[in-house]
Design a protein around this motif. Sequence first.
Motif: not given
Length: 409
Positions: A377-389
């Motif tokens: 969740a705290g990862l910052k990059c220019d590649i989209a990563i979505e973390v959901v429950d």
Amino acid sequence: MDLLEYQVKEWFGQIGIPVLPSQRIDHPTDLKRLKIPYPVVLKSQVHSGGRLKAGGVRFVETTIDAIAAAQNIFNLPIGGDLPEVLLAEAKYDIEQELYLAVVLDTALCRPILLGCPEANIDWESVGEKMQHVVVEQDFSPFYARRLALKMGLQGALIQAVSSVIEKMYDLFIEKDLDLIEINPLGINSTGQVMALNGSVRVNERAIARHPDIALMATKMVNRYNGNCRHQNLSDWDGVELNGKIGILGNGAGSVLATMDLVSNAGGKPGICLNLRHASPIEPSPTTFRSRLEKALLIMAADKSIQVILINLLGSIPQASEVAEVIIDFVNQQKSELQPLTSSSNGSKNKRDKQSLIPRLVIRLAGSDFDIAKKELAGLKCDIAIEVVDNLDEAVNEAVGFVKTAASKK
């Protein structure tokens, strides 16, 4: 892993279950050197049922008829499966047919002997005709005779059928089977019994304990991969479809459920892999981490995959390392694409990366994943990563991205 009939008959013959003289046919011209006297029956060797109705079983009287029939059978798909091998077998005149099986009952955790005085039974209406005996302790001939008596057999037939059941059970234990079936067991006018058709299902987790079965499994995998886009998918419990959403899960049930949800939401699954186990024929040990690493690379190598939907739940070994594997994967993909996009301006560079690297939608359920969720969740990059429950939210996110990308083209 299910065996073909000719492979089953070889096992039957080795353990002493009566089988007819037969010969493997790899090409119609092999029938010119047939060692079995006519008339014979030619059988298509496919895993699909209904061979007789589909035309995959032919009785022939001469070599010319046999070659012509074999040519037709080799080119006849049954259940979408074309045979690579036929079985030529002597004809047998029968007066009675029985059904016999030994199956592992997963609820009781015990083998069960099954028997019916009729073959080719309709399982929905078999009712009281099917008899069973649970092998509650160490096996003895008593269990086989008990099943034969419950089937209503009499006289010498009790001993003949009991002997077959005993050998079926021996093979069941020796080869670590989930199922061994004879359908039908033919009986002729003299009371001689003969296994006319057989089925065997090997427990996949036991394959590595049997070098002969592992070799058979390897040949099956190699044959399948000859028509597969991804040769290394043989290492996985999964399926390869043609959609744009790759699915990774840690259980067959979760993978199938995710596939269904993606389809119901209007998406199309692509490669779908179960990371819970390695391949049954994998000679070297693997870890969950190594399987996740390899699966992500497989997904990235398939340029048709636009989204990787990761659905992990419950308890898994090395759960805390999931985030590390995903972060390493993202960084590796970024570094490999850097030379391709370095000549573009900043905004164009970002768009190129997002189109070339699959979007990651990650659903982690369970307290074991708390650390991994915080790191991702705290990862910052220019590649989209979505973390959901929520799995529904993850599916909608994945399907929505693919639809949005398609509308922009």
